[in-house]
Design a protein around this motif. Structure first.
Motif, PDB file in Angstrom:
ATOM      1  N   TYR A 173       0.752  -1.085   0.040  1.00 58.52           N
ATOM      2  CA  TYR A 173       0.062   0.112   0.025  1.00 58.52           C
ATOM      3  C   TYR A 173       1.045   1.087  -0.119  1.00 58.52           C
ATOM      4  O   TYR A 173       2.007   1.271   0.532  1.00 58.52           O
ATOM      5  N   MET A 194      -1.721  -7.712  -3.772  1.00 50.87           N
ATOM      6  CA  MET A 194      -2.810  -6.942  -3.950  1.00 50.87           C
ATOM      7  C   MET A 194      -2.137  -5.387  -3.531  1.00 50.87           C
ATOM      8  O   MET A 194      -1.662  -5.106  -2.431  1.00 50.87           O
ATOM      9  N   GLY A 200      -8.329  -2.663 -12.141  1.00 48.26           N
ATOM     10  CA  GLY A 200      -8.768  -2.251 -10.598  1.00 48.26           C
ATOM     11  C   GLY A 200      -9.998  -1.107 -10.580  1.00 48.26           C
ATOM     12  O   GLY A 200     -10.508  -0.891 -11.539  1.00 48.26           O
ATOM     13  N   CYS A 240     -12.280  -2.558  -0.956  1.00 50.76           N
ATOM     14  CA  CYS A 240     -11.248  -3.020  -1.734  1.00 50.76           C
ATOM     15  C   CYS A 240     -10.847  -4.680  -1.407  1.00 50.76           C
ATOM     16  O   CYS A 240     -10.857  -5.332  -2.300  1.00 50.76           O
ATOM     17  N   VAL A 257      -2.968  -1.108  -3.056  1.00 50.53           N
ATOM     18  CA  VAL A 257      -3.696  -0.083  -2.698  1.00 50.53           C
ATOM     19  C   VAL A 257      -3.037   0.975  -2.541  1.00 50.53           C
ATOM     20  O   VAL A 257      -2.229   1.221  -1.855  1.00 50.53           O
ATOM     21  N   ASP A 281      -7.373   0.604  -6.210  1.00 48.26           N
ATOM     22  CA  ASP A 281      -6.781  -0.813  -6.166  1.00 48.26           C
ATOM     23  C   ASP A 281      -6.528  -1.434  -7.453  1.00 48.26           C
ATOM     24  O   ASP A 281      -6.868  -0.691  -8.399  1.00 48.26           O
TER      25      ASP A 281
END
Length: 591
Positions: A459, A496, A580, A484, A498, A515
Motif C-alpha cells: 500500500y 494486492m 482495478g 477493496c 492499494v 486498487d
C-alpha cells in the motif's frame, strides 16, 4: 399632536433638509461636470489645432525632402558650389544649374501651396519660386543679414522652424511669413527655405468659437502665434512652464479674470498649443443649471409630501382587527392572509401584539430546528454504529495464531494497534475526525492487514499537509479500503496493491483510493449508483427511516454518512480503471 401630523412634519423637515443638501451637492457636481466637459472640448480643439499644424509642417518638410531627393536639383546645387571661372564652359554649366533649379522650384504644386520656396548659398546664389510681380526677390540680398541663419547651422540637415518674421528676400514687399529651413548636407552647399504667409498660420489656427483664445509658444519661449492681445504674451510665456494635467483654471493678472486653459504639446513644431476661455463665459453658459436643479428639487419635495400624506392616512388608522389576528397567529396559520378594515387605534397595542407574535414564532422555529437536529444526529449515530465486525474477528484470529506459533514481540505491536483501533472506533465523543486522524487509523489497519497477508499486500499513502485538518465522518477511509480488500480480489491472485492519495485543488479537497483488483462489475456499479440516488432522496426528505432504507455496511453506508455531513457539496465517484477500481471522495474546503 396626532401621529399622522407628526409623521408629516418630521418627514417634511427631513425631505427639505435632504433636498437642500442633495440639491447643493448636485449643483456643485453639475457645475464641475460642465467645467470638465468644457475642458475636454477645449482639449479637443487644441488637439485639432495640433493636427492642423502638424499637417502644415509635414507639407513643408515633404517639399524640402522632395527637392533634396531630386537628382537634377542636387547636381545643380553641387555645380553652384564649384569655384567660379571665366571659362565659357564653366559659366554655361553654372547657368544650366541655375535654370534647372529654378524650373524645379516653380512647379505648380509649389507655386500654389507656398508663398515662396528659396534656395540660397553663401556664394550669393538665390533661386526662388514665384519670383514675379510683388514677390520678386532681391538678388543682391546678403545672407549675413539673415538673423535666424545661425539656428540652422548645426542642425545636421534637420528641418528648423523659423518664427514669424519679415520676408528677407522680397524686393518690393516684405510680408510677414513663417518658414521651415533645411540645410543641404555637404560643405557649404546652401539652404532650402519654405515660406508660408501669416494668413496661412491664421487659417491653421482658425476655430469656430470666437470666444476662445489660441496661443502657441515655442520651446525657446517665443510666441509662434496668438489671437489674443500682445499684453497677455508675458503671462502665457510664464504659465506654460507651470501647466499641469490635473489643473486647468489659472488667474490671468493681465486681464484680471480666471481662465480655463487646455494644452497639447506638438513634437513636430516643438511648441505648446494653448486654448483658453474666460471662466466668466463658462459660468454664464452654465447659469441655467442652478435654477433647473431648484425647480427639480421643489417638484420632488412636492411629490414626496403628497405621497407621505396619502401613506400616513393609511398607516395611522386604527388596526384592532389586525392586532387580534396577530395575537392568534401560530405556526398553523402563518401563511394566512391578514385582512384588516381601517379604524382609529393606537400604534402601541400593535407593537405589543406584534412582539408576542414574534416571540411565539421564534419559539416555534427554535423547537423545529432542535427536532430536525436531533433527527439528523440520530440518523448519523445509526449509520456510524453499523461498523462491520468481521474484520475484527479475522484480526483476532491472526493475532492468536501469531502468538502461538512465533511467540515474538510482534504480537505486542499488533495488540497495540488493535487496541488503538478499538478505542478510536468505539468512542462516541466525536462523530467526525480529521483526515490526519483517519489516515493514522488507516495506517494501523494496513499494519494489521500486512500481518495477515504479508508480501501479498502493498500500500501507498500520500497526503498533502494542506488537507490534514479537513473533517470527515469517522472510519470512512477504512470502510472503503476494507471494501477493496473484501470484494476487489475475490477471483484474483498476485499482490494486492492499494493507493490512497489526498490533495487540495481550488476550494475543494479530495481523497482517491485505487486498487489493482477486479474492479466493479457493471451491474454492481449500476446498482450502487441507483442505491446512492435513493439514499440521497431519502436524506433530503427527512421523512424516511435511514436504517431501513440503507441497511448493511459498505460504500452506501459511507456515502450516506458523507452526504449527511456535506450535502450538495459532496463529491463521491465510483469508477473502474484499466486495472482495478477507483473511489474518489471530496468536498468544499473548510478553513
Amino acid at each position: 399632536m396626532h401621529f399622522q401630523t407628526k409623521i408629516i412634519c418630521m418627514y417634511s423637515a427631513f425631505i427639505l433638509v435632504i433636498a437642500i443638501i442633495l440639491g447643493s451637492l448636485y449643483n456643485h457636481y453639475s457645475i464641475k461636470q460642465y467645467e470638465q466637459v468644457e475642458y475636454k472640448n477645449l482639449k479637443l480643439v487644441a488637439e485639432q489645432l495640433e493636427q492642423n499644424l502638424n499637417e502644415s509642417l509635414k507639407q513643408m518638410i515633404l517639399i524640402t525632402d522632395y527637392i533634396l531627393s531630386d537628382i537634377e536639383i542636387i547636381q545643380g546645387i553641387r555645380a553652384l558650389n564649384v569655384e567660379e571661372s571665366d571659362n565659357e564652359a564653366a559659366l554655361n554649366y553654372r547657368n544650366d544649374a541655375l535654370v534647372a533649379i529654378r524650373l524645379k522650384l516653380n512647379m505648380d504644386y509649389i507655386r500654389k501651396h507656398f508663398y515662396r520656396v528659396v534656395f540660397f548659398n553663401q556664394r550669393g546664389d538665390i533661386i526662388a519660386s514665384n519670383n514675379e510681380g510683388n514677390r520678386i526677390i532681391n538678388p543682391s540680398q546678403s545672407t549675413s543679414d539673415i538673423t535666424w541663419l545661425k539656428q540652422v547651422e548645426n542642425t545636421k540637415g534637420n528641418p528648423v522652424i523659423i518664427d514669424q518674421h519679415k520676408d528677407n528676400w522680397g524686393l518690393k514687399s516684405n510680408v510677414e511669413v513663417f518658414s521651415l529651413v533645411k540645410k543641404v548636407q555637404g560643405s557649404q552647399l546652401g539652404y532650402i527655405e519654405v515660406q508660408k504667409q501669416i494668413e496661412d498660420l491664421k487659417q491653421i489656427f482658425q476655430i469656430a468659437r470666437e470666444n476662445l483664445g489660441v496661443v502657441v509658444i515655442r520651446d525657446n519661449g517665443n510666441i509662434f502665434y496668438s489671437n489674443l492681445p500682445r499684453d497677455y504674451d508675458a503671462f502665457y510665456q510664464q504659465i506654460v512652464r507651470k501647466l499641469k494635467k490635473d489643473k486647468f483654471i489659472y488667474a490671468n493678472p493681465e486681464s484680471g479674470n480666471k481662465e480655463m486653459i487646455a494644452f497639447v504639446y506638438c513634437e513636430e513644431a516643438q511648441s505648446t498649443i494653448l486654448v483658453t476661455e474666460d471662466i466668466s463665459e463658462i459660468k454664464e453658459a452654465s447659469a441655467y443649471i442652478t435654477p433647473t436643479i431648484i425647480l427639480i428639487a421643489l417638484c420632488l419635495v412636492a411629490v414626496s409630501l403628497t405621497y407621505i400624506v396619502i401613506v400616513s392616512r393609511h398607516l395611522t388608522k386604527p388596526i384592532r382587527r389586525l392586532r387580534e389576528q396577530m395575537e392568534n397567529t401560530g405556526l398553523e396559520n402563518l401563511k394566512d392572509e391578514i385582512s384588516v378594515e381601517q379604524s382609529n387605534d393606537e400604534i402601541l397595542a400593535l407593537q405589543k401584539s406584534y412582539q408576542k407574535v414574534l416571540t411565539r414564532l421564534d419559539e416555534a422555529i427554535t423547537k423545529e430546528k432542535k427536532q430536525s437536529l436531533l433527527q439528523v444526529q440520530a440518523q448519523f449515530d445509526l449509520l456510524q454504529a453499523q461498523v462491520n465486525p468481521h474484520f475484527l474477528y479475522n484480526v483476532l484470529n491472526v493475532i492468536s495464531n501469531r502468538g502461538i506459533i512465533c511467540g515474538d514481540e510482534v504480537i505486542c505491536e499488533m495488540c497495540g494497534s488493535l487496541a488503538d483501533m478499538l478505542r478510536y472506533s468505539t468512542s462516541n465523543k466525536n462523530r467526525q475526525a480529521t483526515l490526519q486522524e483517519e489516515i493514522k487509523y488507516l495506517e494501523q489497519y494496513f499494519y494489521l492487514l500486512k500481518s495477515r497477508y504479508d508480501y501479498k499486500l502493498s500500500y501507498v499513502i500520500d497526503i498533502q499537509p494542506e488537507v490534514k485538518n479537513q473533517i470527515v465522518p469517522k472510519i470512512v477511509l477504512q470502510q472503503i479500503v476494507e471494501n477493496c480488500i473484501n470484494h476487489g480480489f475475490e477471483n484474483r491472485v498476485g499482490c494486492m496493491e492499494v493507493k490512497v492519495k489526498a490533495w487540495q485543488e481550488g476550494d475543494y479537497w479530495y481523497v482517491c483510493i485505487v486498487d489493482n483488483g477486479e474492479g466493479f462489475k457493471r451491474d454492481i456499479l449500476a446498482q450502487l449508483e441507483e442505491k446512492m440516488e435513493e439514499v440521497k432522496k431519502c436524506l433530503e426528505s427527512h421523512t424516511s427511516n435511514i436504517q431501513l432504507e440503507i441497511g448493511g455496511m459498505g460504500l452506501i453506508n459511507t456515502y450516506a454518512r458523507l452526504y449527511l455531513l456535506y450535502g450538495e457539496q459532496l463529491v463521491f465517484e465510483l469508477k473502474n480503471k484499466t486495472s482495478g477500481a477507483q473511489v474518489l471522495i471530496g468536498a468544499k474546503r473548510i478553513g
